[in-house]
Design an enzyme around this catalytic site. Structure first.
Site, PDB file in Angstrom:
ATOM      1  NE  ARG A 187      35.029  49.215  45.001  1.00 20.14           N
ATOM      2  CZ  ARG A 187      36.207  49.034  44.382  1.00 20.14           C
ATOM      3  NH1 ARG A 187      37.153  49.946  44.458  1.00 20.14           N
ATOM      4  NH2 ARG A 187      36.410  47.946  43.670  1.00 20.14           N
ATOM      5  CG  ASP A 212      33.778  49.539  41.867  1.00 17.09           C
ATOM      6  OD1 ASP A 212      33.508  48.331  41.738  1.00 17.09           O
ATOM      7  OD2 ASP A 212      34.895  50.016  41.581  1.00 17.09           O
ATOM      8  CG  HIS A 216      34.694  47.068  38.975  1.00 14.39           C
ATOM      9  ND1 HIS A 216      34.876  46.597  40.253  1.00 14.39           N
ATOM     10  CD2 HIS A 216      35.829  46.753  38.305  1.00 14.39           C
ATOM     11  CE1 HIS A 216      36.077  46.040  40.366  1.00 14.39           C
ATOM     12  NE2 HIS A 216      36.670  46.117  39.182  1.00 14.39           N
ATOM     13  CG  ASP A 225      38.927  48.207  36.452  1.00 17.75           C
ATOM     14  OD1 ASP A 225      37.888  48.724  35.991  1.00 17.75           O
ATOM     15  OD2 ASP A 225      39.160  48.121  37.666  1.00 17.75           O
ATOM     16  CD  GLU A 226      40.154  44.510  39.266  1.00 16.42           C
ATOM     17  OE1 GLU A 226      41.105  44.057  39.903  1.00 16.42           O
ATOM     18  OE2 GLU A 226      39.284  45.251  39.768  1.00 16.42           O
ATOM     19  CD1 TRP A 238      44.813  48.841  35.619  1.00 19.84           C
ATOM     20  CD2 TRP A 238      45.112  47.895  37.615  1.00 19.84           C
ATOM     21  NE1 TRP A 238      44.049  47.694  35.662  1.00 19.84           N
ATOM     22  CE2 TRP A 238      44.211  47.095  36.874  1.00 19.84           C
ATOM     23  CE3 TRP A 238      45.457  47.505  38.914  1.00 19.84           C
ATOM     24  CZ2 TRP A 238      43.659  45.909  37.392  1.00 19.84           C
ATOM     25  CZ3 TRP A 238      44.903  46.334  39.424  1.00 19.84           C
ATOM     26  CH2 TRP A 238      44.013  45.546  38.669  1.00 19.84           C
ATOM     27  CE1 TYR A 273      46.839  51.380  41.136  1.00 18.94           C
ATOM     28  CE2 TYR A 273      45.525  49.775  42.340  1.00 18.94           C
ATOM     29  CZ  TYR A 273      45.771  50.506  41.198  1.00 18.94           C
ATOM     30  OH  TYR A 273      44.943  50.366  40.106  1.00 18.94           O
ATOM     31  CG  ASP A 321      44.746  50.573  47.496  1.00 18.41           C
ATOM     32  OD1 ASP A 321      45.707  50.966  46.795  1.00 18.41           O
ATOM     33  OD2 ASP A 321      44.037  49.596  47.163  1.00 18.41           O
ATOM     34  CD1 TRP A 379      42.907  51.331  44.134  1.00 19.07           C
ATOM     35  CD2 TRP A 379      40.818  51.633  43.408  1.00 19.07           C
ATOM     36  NE1 TRP A 379      42.939  51.421  42.755  1.00 19.07           N
ATOM     37  CE2 TRP A 379      41.679  51.602  42.295  1.00 19.07           C
ATOM     38  CE3 TRP A 379      39.454  51.826  43.209  1.00 19.07           C
ATOM     39  CZ2 TRP A 379      41.223  51.754  40.993  1.00 19.07           C
ATOM     40  CZ3 TRP A 379      38.993  51.969  41.912  1.00 19.07           C
ATOM     41  CH2 TRP A 379      39.877  51.938  40.813  1.00 19.07           C
ATOM     42  CB  THR A 380      37.894  54.283  49.760  1.00 18.47           C
ATOM     43  OG1 THR A 380      36.766  54.125  48.875  1.00 18.47           O
ATOM     44  CG2 THR A 380      38.672  55.509  49.362  1.00 18.47           C
ATOM     45  CD  GLU A 381      38.787  48.226  47.527  1.00 14.43           C
ATOM     46  OE1 GLU A 381      39.496  49.237  47.767  1.00 14.43           O
ATOM     47  OE2 GLU A 381      38.851  47.586  46.459  1.00 14.43           O
TER      48      GLU A 381
END
Ligand code: ACM
Length: 765
Positions: A166, A195, A267, A329-330, A396, A421, A423, A471-473
């Site tokens: 990110r 991602d 992702h 994931d996701e 997670w 987490y 973040d 996570w670095t959003e």
């Protein structure tokens, strides 16, 4: 009075400092397994020497250099290499009969010198990290107390995850991060490299990944999803394979393994932007500029397998780690539901559905990874597709995935949002600079227990350890990155290394204080912990109370205000407990810690108020029955008010405030109502512990509001109650992941206890 007693019982580090074990006063972090303090000290002389025996080649050189630099920094004396039999100031010895644990070590200090032994070079390395905390720069005069430390980690996996997809970080920052990780005995860097918003690793077979997927045309500004606002600035970059190798080598010298993550089949939008033929729809695709989960995933075609195996072949050449993280994931299944190719595979392979197809996809990827002598690790969603037993699961979405995986015989790394987490906001969200939605204070991270009580000893052996993820959003600068990791990563270091019996929040804060001085020296942009003592509002029947504040930062100044204004460097300085007059309208106390260099913490606040007793309800207790009315709802809500939109699935009587056994695992709600009996006129303090959100009302007035919360943790509130019966309403919802609910009550000066069953009553229908 009540205030002080509660502070002493629950919060004040000061009390426990006085009681701290001597090993804690050494400030070692992580806390070693066993410390024996002995009589006397080692006092450094005008020069020092280091000997290394039993280790060969580059490892011997690296250990010797590290030992030399530690002593030189600590004592500012010449340090020479000692060869032959002459005793050295510090001797490092590799011994096959030392510590059974491959990362363990023993350190002995007496007046004659310092002796470190271990079975492996890693053990000696960790022993040196401990020594570095005992022999701090400028400590020549103080010397080191005589002692013996026998130490080994509780877990073999102690990790931090860094999302470079990110936002990416310069190589120098990653090296600095590895240096810090090594100081605190982490042994794994999980590197999230791909991602939807960017692909960060050069893959020679697929050059468009570096040319196209590594870039996005801009980035969303803050949380402006709707209407969308972008910053108009192209963003991107990638690490060459040579650079990644440099990181792997740098980490290896610090006994850290780098596990690369190539997240699939979801992702993957950045990869699709370069190679749209890998999708189930023709595209075109564009590297995403917003955060979230995309329906566009890899299509399970032969072309995709050629891509994935080609990428992983190069990844495995660059990263020698036993594990390769394949994400998992996701990954929404909607594209696969609409894809003739995906449906054909489901028919051909006799798979149940698209989730089973994901399992099939990942098993095929795993076969390739295994054929190359490696193992896969994946996020807990991989359990939906019955992965092979040799796949390791990273839990997670709470601990549930990890529990299920361990029960099925998979190895597990625990990394739950609830505790790990980074973040998520460390402070109360309104006071916190940009962070992901979610609240994860230091104390909550320190409560991270990777081995759930529900596992049998055999199952628990599958828990390899724990990891915290960044996570670095919303984390764009290296300063922000550091502030998200530190000091919370210190808590992760402690809970993944130290024995579980050593868990002690106050002791941890004291040891952390000692480490903050080191982080200051290293110019680490750690987040400055807020002032303690204002965790809860205070209600009292007395006309005055005592305000007791503290900071875990040695040498920091506390400044406070009582008029609601923000404390500044000119506000009154806190020097000791303060007598505070209480008024019915309440007094807002704000406090902030200031460091000598002018930096300061965020503000912490609490309201102090004089109360009048609430009258008891006019009901005839003889007409009431034991327990509370309980309504149970099923469905997903984000706030307790949402329960009103759900059907009541069951209505019954609850003997206690707890989640009933029959409740389903996730997405449900509870409403309790009835009467609470209290025996005396007093201030009652309530402690509400819930995961997810909850609201407690007494006599119709909100006493604790944890609504919308997503993480476990305690909230506090007080009510002034006359002896007798008071209406109680408690609403709770579980939105996904972990679940818990408990209510404690205590009078002033008492430790709160779970609400007794005979204190709960409801009206006969
Ligand atoms: C994750 O946080 N999506 C693993």
């Amino acid at each position: 009075m009540r205030r002080i007693l509660f502070a002493l019982l629950c919060f004040s580090p000061a009390l426990s400092y006085a009681q701290a074990t001597t090993s804690q006063s050494l400030g070692l972090l992580p806390q070693p397994e066993h410390v024996e303090l002995r009589e006397g000290r080692f006092q450094p002389a005008a020069e020092a020497s280091v000997s290394v025996s039993g280790v060969q080649g580059a490892e011997a050189r690296d250990l010797g250099e590290l030992a030399t630099s530690i002593l030189h920094e600590a004592w500012d004396v010449p340090v020479k290499a000692q060869r032959g039999d002459k005793p050295a100031t510090l001797s490092l010895q590799l011994r096959p009969d030392a510590q059974a644990n491959s990362e363990g070590y023993s350190l002995e200090v007496d007046a004659q010198g310092l002796r470190l032994s271990a079975r492996t070079a890693a053990g000696l390395f960790y022993g040196l990290q401990t020594l570095r905390q005992l022999a701090k720069p400028g400590s020549r005069e103080a010397g080191i107390p005589a002692l013996r430390i026998d130490d080994a980690p509780r877990f073999g996996y102690r990790g931090l995850m860094l999302d470079s997809a990110r936002h990416m970080q310069p190589l120098d920052y990653i090296k600095r991060h590895l240096d810090l990780m090594a100081r605190y005995k982490f042994n794994t860097l999980h590197w999230h490299l791909t991602d939807d918003q960017g692909w960060r690793l050069e893959i020679k077979r697929f050059p468009k990944l570096a040319k196209i997927s590594a870039y996005r045309k801009e980035t969303i500004v803050g949380r402006n999803f709707d209407p969308y606002v972008g910053d108009g600035k192209p963003y991107g970059g990638y690490y060459t394979q040579a650079q990644a190798r440099e990181i792997v080598e740098y980490a290896k010298q610090r006994h850290i393994t780098v596990i690369p993550e190539i997240d699939m089949p979801g992702h993957m939008v950045a990869a699709l932007a370069a190679y749209p033929e890998l999708g189930c729809t023709p595209g075109p695709f564009e590297t995403l500029t917003i955060w979230g989960v995309s329906d566009d995933v890899l299509c399970p075609s032969e072309q995709t397998f050629a891509f994935v195996t080609g990428v992983l072949a190069e990844v495995m050449q660059v990263f020698p780690s036993k594990y390769v993280h394949v994400g998992g994931d996701e990954a929404p299944v909607v594209r696969w539901q609409q894809s003739a190719l995906a449906q054909e595979i489901i028919r051909r392979e006799k798979l149940k559905d698209e989730h089973a197809l994901q399992g099939w996809f990942l098993r095929r990827v795993e076969k390739f990874v295994n054929a190359n002598g490696r193992k896969i690790i994946g996020w807990d969603e991989i359990l939906d597709g019955t992965p092979s037993r040799t796949a390791t699961v990273m839990s997670w979405r709470g601990m549930a995935g990890g529990i299920k995986a361990a029960q099925l015989g998979h190895d597990v790394v625990m990394s739950p949002t609830d505790y790990a987490y980074l973040d998520y906001c460390e402070g109360k969200p309104p006071r916190e600079p940009d962070c992901m939605v979610g609240y994860l204070p230091l104390k909550q991270v320190y409560a991270f227990e990777p081995v759930p009580a529900s596992l049998t000893p055999e199952q628990a052996r599958h828990i390899l350890g724990g990891q915290a993820n960044l996570w670095t959003e919303y984390v764009t600068s290296t300063e922000q990155t550091e502030a998200k990791y530190w000091p919370r990563a210190l808590a992760v270091a402690d809970v993944t290394w130290a024995p579980s019996a050593a868990r002690d929040w106050n002791g941890f804060q004291q040891r952390m204080g000692a480490q903050l001085a080191t982080l200051d020296r290293l110019k680490v942009h750690y987040r400055i912990p807020e002032v303690r003592g204002l965790e809860a509002d205070v209600l009292s029947l007395q006309p005055k109370t005592t305000l007791a504040l503290s900071t875990p930062i040695p040498g920091a100044t506390i400044r406070y205000t009582t008029d609601g204004s923000e404390p500044t460097a000119q506000s009154p300085q806190y020097t000791g407990p303060i007598e505070l007059a209480l008024v019915p309208t309440g007094t807002q106390v704000n406090a902030r810690a200031f460091l000598a260099d002018g930096r300061s913490s965020v503000v912490s606040s609490a309201n102090f108020r004089q109360a009048t007793l609430r009258p008891a309800a006019k009901v005839d207790a003889r007409k009431l029955q034991a327990g509370l009315n309980r309504r149970y709802y099923e469905g997903s809500v984000l706030k307790v008010a949402g329960l009103e939109t759900l059907p009541v699935v069951r209505a019954d009587v609850a003997p206690a405030i707890a989640i009933p056994e029959q409740a389903r695992p996730e997405a449900f709600g509870l409403r309790f109502d009835g009467y609470l009996r209290v025996s005396a006129d007093a201030i009652y303090r309530f402690v509400l512990d819930s995961d997810d959100g909850s609201v407690l009302r007494i006599d119709g007035e909100t006493v604790i509001d944890r609504d919308g919360g997503r993480s476990p943790g305690e909230s506090y509130g007080s009510a002034a109650l006359s002896a007798g019966l008071h209406r109680i309403d408690l609403d709770y919802f579980q939105g996904g992941g972990g679940r818990s609910l408990g209510l404690k009550i205590g009078r002033e000066g008492e430790a709160p206890q779970a609400v007794a069953a005979d204190a709960l009553l409801h009206a006969r229908n």
